[in-house]
Design a protein around this motif. Structure first.
Motif, PDB file in Angstrom:
ATOM      1  N   ASP A   1      47.439 -44.226   2.462  1.00  0.00           N
ATOM      2  CA  ASP A   1      46.526 -44.063   3.592  1.00  0.00           C
ATOM      3  C   ASP A   1      46.744 -45.182   4.603  1.00  0.00           C
ATOM      4  N   TYR A   2      46.682 -44.824   5.885  1.00  0.00           N
ATOM      5  CA  TYR A   2      46.802 -45.809   6.948  1.00  0.00           C
ATOM      6  C   TYR A   2      45.529 -45.787   7.789  1.00  0.00           C
ATOM      7  N   ILE A   3      45.157 -46.942   8.318  1.00  0.00           N
ATOM      8  CA  ILE A   3      44.034 -46.985   9.252  1.00  0.00           C
ATOM      9  C   ILE A   3      44.398 -46.221  10.508  1.00  0.00           C
ATOM     10  N   ASN A   4      45.645 -46.356  10.922  1.00  0.00           N
ATOM     11  CA  ASN A   4      46.146 -45.645  12.104  1.00  0.00           C
ATOM     12  C   ASN A   4      47.452 -44.963  11.731  1.00  0.00           C
ATOM     13  N   PRO A   5      47.391 -43.807  11.046  1.00  0.00           N
ATOM     14  CA  PRO A   5      48.625 -43.168  10.559  1.00  0.00           C
ATOM     15  C   PRO A   5      49.592 -42.802  11.669  1.00  0.00           C
ATOM     16  N   ARG A   6      49.081 -42.332  12.794  1.00  0.00           N
ATOM     17  CA  ARG A   6      49.979 -41.977  13.891  1.00  0.00           C
ATOM     18  C   ARG A   6      50.733 -43.199  14.392  1.00  0.00           C
TER      19      ARG A   6
END
Length: 245
Positions: A62-67
């Motif tokens: 998981d990313y805080i800001n995947p884009r």
């Protein structure tokens, strides 16, 4: 002298067991490759990018800001098109990965991809490898997964050994920490592998790094925050001692 281009590979993953599992796959199937590891794309050096023939990037976390994270890979893809980029993708990131990372020199694999799929993608190379793995295109079957998970019957000792192996500790270190012999720890590891029908250490690390393995061994929280990696190992031992009492 630098090794010939195409015989150097880079594994990118913030998950230690994923690095170990992919390293085992490379060692078993591509022993002529020189392998290096990074936790993120920011750690990639210019030398690695110039030498690499294959980069295997685990973007399943998981990313805080995947884009934003995938856009950084997009920029690298545009600069280094001679590299075969293999991305391990989780379903939540699938649509963004297709949008940003789908290029002639890239391959998208599932984060649940069988080892054979990873090996086939590397062996085929960027020109012949499938662009998107069939594993990513198969719908989830949660009922089947839940049923299979109930069949796992690891003992407390076996689960503890696998959990410590998953956190990057070796047999000798585990034996010292748990005050047992190396032979006992190895026997518990082998017993766990038999219960799980795993034939090699590479298979074992692949299972540990899977969603099911991490959940079974409590290596990852429900929200994808890898708090278990941050907790010192002596806390695990202390907690185990309290449970035993």
């Amino acid at each position: 002298m630098l090794p010939l281009k195409g015989r150097h590979a880079v594994v990118i993953s913030k998950i230690p067991v994923m690095q170990t599992g992919l390293g085992g796959v490379m060692a078993c199937n591509f022993p002529d490759y020189e392998l290096t590891y990074c936790r993120s794309q920011q750690e990639l050096t210019l030398l690695q990018l110039r030498r690499a023939g294959v980069i295997i990037a685990d973007i399943s976390g998981d990313y805080i800001n995947p884009r934003g994270a995938l856009e950084q890979y997009y920029g690298l893809l545009n600069q280094y098109r001679e590299i075969h980029w293999i991305f391990l993708v989780s379903r939540p990131l699938y649509s963004i990965a297709v949008e940003l990372l789908m290029r002639p020199e890239s391959t998208l694999l599932s984060d649940m991809e069988p080892i054979e799929g990873v090996v086939s993608a590397i062996r085929a190379g960027s020109k012949r490898s499938e662009r998107i793995s069939q594993t990513l295109l198969i719908p989830d079957c949660p009922d089947v997964d839940e049923e299979s998970e109930t069949l796992i019957t690891l003992t407390h000792s076996e689960r503890k050994v696998l959990r410590l192996l998953g956190k990057g500790w070796g047999i000798n270190q585990i034996a010292t920490l748990l005050k047992k012999s190396n032979k006992t720890i190895s026997a518990q590891k082998n017993s766990a592998m038999r219960r799980l029908s795993l034939r090699s250490n590479a298979d074992m690390y692949a299972w540990i790094s899977s969603t099911q393995g991490m959940r079974e061994l409590s290596l990852i929280s429900a929200y994808g925050e890898f708090e278990e990696w941050k907790r010192p190992l002596h806390q695990d031992i202390l907690q185990s001692s309290k449970i035993a009492q």
